[in-house]
Design an enzyme around this catalytic site. Structure first.
Site, PDB file in Angstrom:
ATOM      1  CB  SER A 138      -0.888  -0.174   1.237  1.00 32.73           C
ATOM      2  OG  SER A 138      -1.417  -1.160   1.629  1.00 32.73           O
TER       3      SER A 138
ATOM      4  CB  THR B 292      -1.513   6.250  -0.026  1.00 30.38           C
ATOM      5  OG1 THR B 292      -1.828   4.731  -0.568  1.00 30.38           O
ATOM      6  CG2 THR B 292      -1.195   7.199  -1.245  1.00 30.38           C
TER       7      THR B 292
ATOM      8  CB  VAL C 171      -4.763  12.396  -7.319  1.00 30.70           C
ATOM      9  CG1 VAL C 171      -4.344  12.874  -6.141  1.00 30.70           C
ATOM     10  CG2 VAL C 171      -3.988  12.817  -8.479  1.00 30.70           C
ATOM     11  N   GLY C 172      -5.426  10.129  -5.377  1.00 28.94           N
ATOM     12  CA  GLY C 172      -6.412   9.819  -3.796  1.00 28.94           C
ATOM     13  C   GLY C 172      -6.498  11.033  -3.041  1.00 28.94           C
ATOM     14  CG  ASP C 173      -7.727  10.350   0.934  1.00 29.41           C
ATOM     15  OD1 ASP C 173      -6.895   9.792   0.369  1.00 29.41           O
ATOM     16  OD2 ASP C 173      -7.397  10.276   2.141  1.00 29.41           O
TER      17      ASP C 173
ATOM     18  CB  THR D  41      -5.889   4.605   6.136  1.00 24.99           C
ATOM     19  OG1 THR D  41      -5.942   4.085   5.251  1.00 24.99           O
ATOM     20  CG2 THR D  41      -6.777   4.638   7.160  1.00 24.99           C
TER      21      THR D  41
ATOM     22  N   GLY E 148     -10.289   6.859  -1.750  1.00 25.16           N
ATOM     23  CA  GLY E 148      -9.829   8.903  -0.865  1.00 25.16           C
ATOM     24  C   GLY E 148     -11.125   9.252  -1.833  1.00 25.16           C
TER      25      GLY E 148
HETATM   26  N1  ASP Z   1      -6.777   6.373   0.395  1.00 25.06           N
HETATM   27  C1  ASP Z   1      -6.095   6.131  -0.044  1.00 25.06           C
HETATM   28  C2  ASP Z   1      -6.204   5.993  -1.390  1.00 25.06           C
HETATM   29  O1  ASP Z   1      -6.971   6.805  -1.648  1.00 25.06           O
HETATM   30  C3  ASP Z   1      -6.077   4.211   0.045  1.00 25.06           C
HETATM   31  C4  ASP Z   1      -6.494   4.159   0.981  1.00 25.06           C
HETATM   32  O2  ASP Z   1      -5.710   4.927   2.288  1.00 25.06           O
HETATM   33  O3  ASP Z   1      -6.534   3.100   1.735  1.00 25.06           O
HETATM   34  O4  ASP Z   1      -5.262   6.839  -2.626  1.00 25.06           O
END
Ligand code: ASP
Length: 345
Positions: free
Chosen positions: A93, A213, A224-226, A246, A249
């Site tokens: 991850s 991440t 692009v995530g959070d 987490t 996102g």
């Molecule tokens: N938040 C992360 C994303 O969406 C992934 C995760 O934390 O599970 O990229």
């Protein structure tokens, strides 16, 4: 200067009045409440205190404290803590051991924030570099910008001779090839994903945070995530507290999740209450309700820490001078009865 534990507890208690310190962990349950709808007060620790997401946060917390105790500052400490997680190629991850995007190449997102000066740096969709959190720090320290993405971020990192690494590990490449085949047969499973978000309060009362991440496994390249979004996957306000996220996102960044946790702490909520309130706010607006896969950690200026997640909650790690451990957060599946169900949300 080291504050004696008794003195710290005394001054904190005086300052907190309504929130006595307790060694107890938050209890899981509906709306994050324990028996009779009451939750234990948030635990607190004499700083330095570090909190991070998931059990793999524990070695990262330990590394953070080790760096801090060696005489480095909070920013160096959180960066090195997150680098510890990024360097672990067995972690699917975080870092270059992560699950790749749909084109078979790992794309990394990371950010860092310094409470003092309210500074932030961030990178997204970076391929082939081992430590995106350190690139994010350089963006913060050497440019007038906050965020660089993709090819621009890579060029920036290459120019500064950041350590490069494989596009994908052999193990993840094999798993990706199997996923491609399964996808063609329409039998592909959605892979798991996680993030390290790590927050620190120093004895001088300063807050720092970092987040890293590889994001959603087999995501559309460029997604692009959070995690690298300031206020989404991470937020630090040196006057109030810090928060990180987490989970999916998309369900965090549409609500400025970590920013909202900090704002709820500003209104007087404890870290756990603030995480719960943020989950309830998101669930009240989101068509999916509580089916969100969203989790938050939070740390306030007084050394209180907490976390909460949807469903069964999630595991997070806390470390300070007295202990280093993994805890279970409360989980939420429905709107609470009582104060958290009211207008404060
Ligand atoms: N938040 C992360 C994303 O969406 C992934 C995760 O934390 O599970 O990229």
């Amino acid at each position: 200067m080291k504050i004696p534990r008794r003195a710290f507890l005394g001054s904190s208690l005086a300052a907190m009045s309504a929130a006595p310190l307790a060694a107890a962990n938050p209890k899981p349950g509906k709306g994050g409440s324990g028996k009779r709808g009451r939750r234990e007060p948030d635990p607190s620790s004499r700083p330095p205190v570090v909190i991070s997401t998931w059990p793999f946060g524990k070695p990262a917390n330990d590394r953070t404290l080790e760096v801090f105790r060696s005489g480095k500052g909070g920013l160096d400490a959180v960066e090195q803590g997150v680098r510890q997680a990024e360097a672990d190629l067995s972690n699917p991850s975080v870092g270059l051991g992560g699950i790749p995007a749909a084109h078979g190449i790992v794309q990394l997102d990371a950010c860092i924030m310094s409470g003092p000066g309210h500074r932030a740096g961030s990178v997204a969709a970076v391929e082939g570099f081992k430590h995106p959190v350190s690139i994010a720090r350089r963006v913060m320290e050497e440019t007038r910008h906050v965020m660089l993405v993709g090819e621009g971020a890579q060029r920036f990192a290459r120019d500064r001779k950041f350590e490069e690494g494989p596009a994908v590990t052999p193990g993840q490449k094999a798993a990706w090839e199997a996923w491609k085949k399964a996808q063609e047969a329409e039998k592909a499973k959605v892979p798991n994903h996680d993030t390290i978000a790590l927050l620190m309060l120093t004895p001088s009362g300063d807050l720092f945070g970092a987040c890293s991440t590889s994001g959603w496994g087999y995501k559309i390249p460029g997604r692009v995530g959070d995690s690298p979004i300031i206020g989404g996957g991470l937020y630090v306000d040196n006057t109030v507290g810090a928060a990180g996220a987490t989970g999916i996102g998309e369900n965090v960044m549409r609500y400025c999740g970590s920013f909202l946790v900090v704002e709820f702490m500003r209104q007087g909520m404890s870290p756990t209450e603030a995480c719960l309130a943020t989950l309830h706010r998101i669930a009240s607006l989101d068509p999916k309700g509580y089916d969100l896969s969203v989790n938050f950690i939070a740390l306030d200026k007084r050394g209180r820490y907490g976390a909460a997640g949807t469903g069964q909650g999630f595991q997070y790690a806390v470390a300070c001078d007295d202990f280093s451990k993994v805890l279970q957060s409360p989980g939420v599946t429905q709107k609470p009865v009582g104060p958290l169900g009211g207008n404060r949300l």
